[in-house]
Design a protein around this motif. Sequence first.
Motif, PDB file in Angstrom:
ATOM      1  N   ILE A 116      42.885  20.886  40.760  1.00 51.82           N
ATOM      2  CA  ILE A 116      43.380  22.268  40.660  1.00 51.82           C
ATOM      3  C   ILE A 116      44.688  22.403  41.443  1.00 51.82           C
ATOM      4  O   ILE A 116      45.631  23.058  40.989  1.00 51.82           O
ATOM      5  CB  ILE A 116      42.320  23.273  41.163  1.00 51.82           C
ATOM      6  N   GLY A 117      44.767  21.758  42.611  1.00 50.80           N
ATOM      7  CA  GLY A 117      45.999  21.784  43.397  1.00 50.80           C
ATOM      8  C   GLY A 117      47.158  21.147  42.656  1.00 50.80           C
ATOM      9  O   GLY A 117      48.277  21.692  42.628  1.00 50.80           O
ATOM     10  N   ALA A 132      48.182  23.413  39.910  1.00 50.70           N
ATOM     11  CA  ALA A 132      48.941  24.560  40.430  1.00 50.70           C
ATOM     12  C   ALA A 132      50.409  24.193  40.650  1.00 50.70           C
ATOM     13  O   ALA A 132      51.306  25.002  40.368  1.00 50.70           O
ATOM     14  CB  ALA A 132      48.313  25.063  41.727  1.00 50.70           C
ATOM     15  N   VAL A 176      52.019  24.098  37.161  1.00 48.72           N
ATOM     16  CA  VAL A 176      52.213  25.447  36.619  1.00 48.72           C
ATOM     17  C   VAL A 176      53.352  26.146  37.361  1.00 48.72           C
ATOM     18  O   VAL A 176      54.214  26.778  36.735  1.00 48.72           O
ATOM     19  CB  VAL A 176      50.908  26.268  36.681  1.00 48.72           C
ATOM     20  N   ALA A 177      53.387  26.012  38.679  1.00 48.93           N
ATOM     21  CA  ALA A 177      54.460  26.628  39.464  1.00 48.93           C
ATOM     22  C   ALA A 177      55.827  26.081  39.042  1.00 48.93           C
ATOM     23  O   ALA A 177      56.799  26.843  38.933  1.00 48.93           O
ATOM     24  CB  ALA A 177      54.230  26.401  40.954  1.00 48.93           C
TER      25      ALA A 177
END
Length: 184
Positions: free
Chosen positions: A166-167, A170, A173-174
């Motif tokens: 998930i990190g 993220a 996505v960022a």
Amino acid sequence: MIEVAALAVGAYVFGMFPTATIVGRRMGVDPTREGSGNPGASNIYRLGSRRAGVVVGLIDMCKGAAPAAAALALSGRPAAHAVWVAAVAGHVWPVLRRFRGGKGVATAGGAGLVVSPVIGLLCALSFLIVVKVMRVAALGSLSIAFSYPVLATIAGLPTWEILVSIGVAAILVARHQSNIRRLI
């Protein structure tokens, strides 16, 4: 712990290797100043050729895969996951280029293939299908970011591994914020 830290630092340094810049120079372009301004495989593909884009993508995958494989062999799964994050961070936020790097998809994908090969292959398949159908590389990249943690959860991987994925997702996505705004 010292071994894991050393592996992570090495992965960060390995992740900083400026593949797109080097390939771009050989083609007579600067991917940080032309096209999307992103030093990655998609921009090199658009600025140069399919072959150049594939070369950058494969080398960038190796920037994640090689350190993750070394960490997995030397110290186990937790170290491989730490190295996964470090290699992506090196690609995305390279200190030698004033923290202006690529989007990290290929580097993340290479390490993801090492830490969980079946999930990595399914994500690669997801990328290929989305790009083939939608004709937008950013959507394929985002499909990887979203599908990896979901598939890790379905596969029953330990919670800490899901959280690392998930990190990494993220970060991807960022880094795709500008693409997401354009797509909307």
